[in-house]
Design an enzyme around this catalytic site. Structure first.
Site, PDB file in Angstrom:
ATOM      1  N   ASN A  12       0.870  -1.176   0.000  1.00 12.45           N
ATOM      2  CA  ASN A  12       0.000   0.000   0.000  1.00 12.45           C
ATOM      3  C   ASN A  12       0.907   1.226   0.000  1.00 12.45           C
ATOM      4  O   ASN A  12       1.448   1.613   1.030  1.00 12.45           O
ATOM      5  CB  ASN A  12      -0.882  -0.063   1.254  1.00 12.45           C
ATOM      6  N   ARG A  91      -2.609  -1.992  -3.409  1.00  7.75           N
ATOM      7  CA  ARG A  91      -3.699  -1.018  -3.297  1.00  7.75           C
ATOM      8  C   ARG A  91      -3.461   0.074  -4.334  1.00  7.75           C
ATOM      9  O   ARG A  91      -2.416   0.716  -4.337  1.00  7.75           O
ATOM     10  CB  ARG A  91      -3.716  -0.388  -1.906  1.00  7.75           C
ATOM     11  N   HIS A 179     -11.626   4.938  -0.689  1.00  7.41           N
ATOM     12  CA  HIS A 179     -11.566   4.101   0.521  1.00  7.41           C
ATOM     13  C   HIS A 179     -12.415   2.841   0.351  1.00  7.41           C
ATOM     14  O   HIS A 179     -12.903   2.266   1.325  1.00  7.41           O
ATOM     15  CB  HIS A 179     -12.029   4.871   1.779  1.00  7.41           C
ATOM     16  N   ARG A 239      -6.086  17.969   3.346  1.00 11.92           N
ATOM     17  CA  ARG A 239      -6.880  18.191   2.124  1.00 11.92           C
ATOM     18  C   ARG A 239      -8.145  18.964   2.461  1.00 11.92           C
ATOM     19  O   ARG A 239      -8.740  18.763   3.515  1.00 11.92           O
ATOM     20  CB  ARG A 239      -7.246  16.851   1.484  1.00 11.92           C
ATOM     21  N   GLU A 377      -7.546  -2.983   5.296  1.00 11.25           N
ATOM     22  CA  GLU A 377      -7.496  -2.950   3.826  1.00 11.25           C
ATOM     23  C   GLU A 377      -6.549  -4.012   3.280  1.00 11.25           C
ATOM     24  O   GLU A 377      -6.800  -4.601   2.224  1.00 11.25           O
ATOM     25  CB  GLU A 377      -7.048  -1.556   3.372  1.00 11.25           C
TER      26      GLU A 377
END
Ligand code: ADP
Length: 397
Positions: A12, A91, A179, A239, A377
């Protein structure tokens, strides 16, 4: 299936970190090891834990980019890239309009990921660099790409579009949602960890350094707070979250900012960091008395609650809320404040359960239920990788 001594390595990659985990061929087994190189480009640090969670490496390293971090891992005799490698699972944050499920990587896949890289400038390019570097070093080991956008590709048209001409939609200007690997994990984990709501209408809140929320109906995503890029929706560590497009025009026209400057601003200088002028870390802001730090926390909580309301409307109702990722799993005050704002809707927090920090955190008398479910994940990527390649292993190995 490959021999049990073989391993599937999940990667990832972000702009400043490379997380990894190595699994045996059984995707439900605990990882053989896991860890990350953090602080890449600045003061990089490698940490690896073994299957029992014991730290085996905790050292400063010199890595200017994620590809260099991968090369460091490849040099370790007891690292994730040692031993008999069966497959790599990656990912990939943005899959664009076409990559709507995990795939075994070939040249065409690489070209498609590359084509949408400008839409995920912090994530797709480093992930591609790492993937290509591994292809060179281990030419016989297959790669599977797993996309954060894929889980959301079934959204109804009203949640998949902007109010712009259809021709742009056809060119790929869509509300993708992100996500997705995390939400896929949550949708599965609810079956055992929140069975009362798993088949119902659930808002899942992935609150990490990136943050988004997802409307899950019977475990399927029907709407997301994020859109074309991972800039949309909730305010994040650095962000902006949703921003009137007019602000971008004003920055360019009135302040003369270049496209590159605007991009850097939106990804790195906004969100909690920009609002507070202090930190992108919610813990620092919660501990601060500075008025702007308090305002940044208020803004974050307000928008999480507001988005929960909007996603409940998307679903025509709500049965429960799931908190996940760094802040969602660990921040007692943020969960408490979000649920306090949603009290009118039927969430009655159980303070003790919220302090305990796991499982159900609403009172037994609460009309709606809220849970903490830690996301994983990497596990989803391992499942997808092993699922896609098990046929190949049967014939090749
Ligand atoms: P990502 O994978 O997007 O980097 P994570 O899900 O690991 O993000 O979450 C990282 C964020 O979680 C950090 O920005 C930090 O603010 C927050 N976080 C981590 N631990 C805690 C904690 N104990 N309390 C509050 N926030 C936390």
């Amino acid at each position: 299936m490959p021999g049990t001594d073989r391993r599937v390595v999940v990667l990832n990659a972000g702009s400043s970190s490379l997380k990894f985990a190595a699994y045996p061929p059984d995707p439900e087994a605990p990882p053989l090891l896991s860890g990350a190189v953090d602080g890449i480009g600045n003061s990089a640090h490698l940490k690896i834990m073994d299957a029992d969670g014991r730290v085996t490496h905790d050292i400063a390293v010199s890595a200017s980019d994620p590809h260099a971090a991968m090369a460091i891992l490849a040099g370790l005799k007891d690292g994730p890239l040692a031993g008999d490698l069966a497959a790599f699972g990656h990912r990939i944050v943005h899959g664009g309009p076409d990559l709507d499920r995990s795939v075994v990587v070939d040249e065409a896949t690489l070209a498609r990921i590359e084509a949408v890289s400008p839409l995920a400038p912090l994530h797709n390019p480093p992930a591609l660099d790492v993937l290509k570097g591994l292809q060179k070093r281990f030419p016989r080991v297959p790669h599977v790409a797993c996309f954060d956008t894929a889980f959301h590709r079934g959204h109804p048209a009203v949640a998949d579009r902007f109010a712009i001409p259809d021709s742009l939609y056809q060119e790929g200007v869509r509300r993708y949602g992100f996500h997705g690997l995390s939400y896929q994990y949550i949708a599965g984990a609810m079956q055992t960890k929140a069975p009362e709501i798993a088949g119902g209408k659930v808002v899942a809140a992935h609150l990490g350094s990136g943050a988004s929320m997802c409307a899950l109906m019977d475990g399927h995503s029907i709407d997301s707070s994020m859109g074309f890029t991972a800039l949309d929706g909730l305010p994040m560590g650095t962000r902006s979250g949703s921003l009137d497009a007019g602000v971008i025009l004003w920055l360019q026209q009135q302040k003369g900012w270049s496209v590159d400057r605007v991009e850097h601003f939106l990804y790195h200088d906004c969100g909690l960091q920009g609002l507070s002028g202090l930190s992108n870390d919610i813990r620092v802001l919660l501990a601060s008395d500075a008025p702007l730090a308090k305002m940044a926390v208020d803004y974050f909580v307000y928008h999480i609650a507001r988005t929960a309301g909007a996603l409940a409307v998307s679903m025509g109702g709500i049965d429960g809320l799931v908190f996940t990722a760094g802040i969602g799993e660990h921040s007692v005050p943020i969960r408490a404040r979000v649920l306090a704002r949603l009290r009118w809707l039927g969430f009655d927090v159980d303070e003790t359960a919220n302090q305990r920090g796991q499982g159900r955190i609403t009172a037994s008398s609460s009309r709606l239920r809220a849970y903490i479910i830690p996301t994983d994940e990497e596990r989803v990527i391992a499942r997808e990788t092993i699922g896609l390649l098990s046929g190949r292993w049967l014939t090749v190995c």
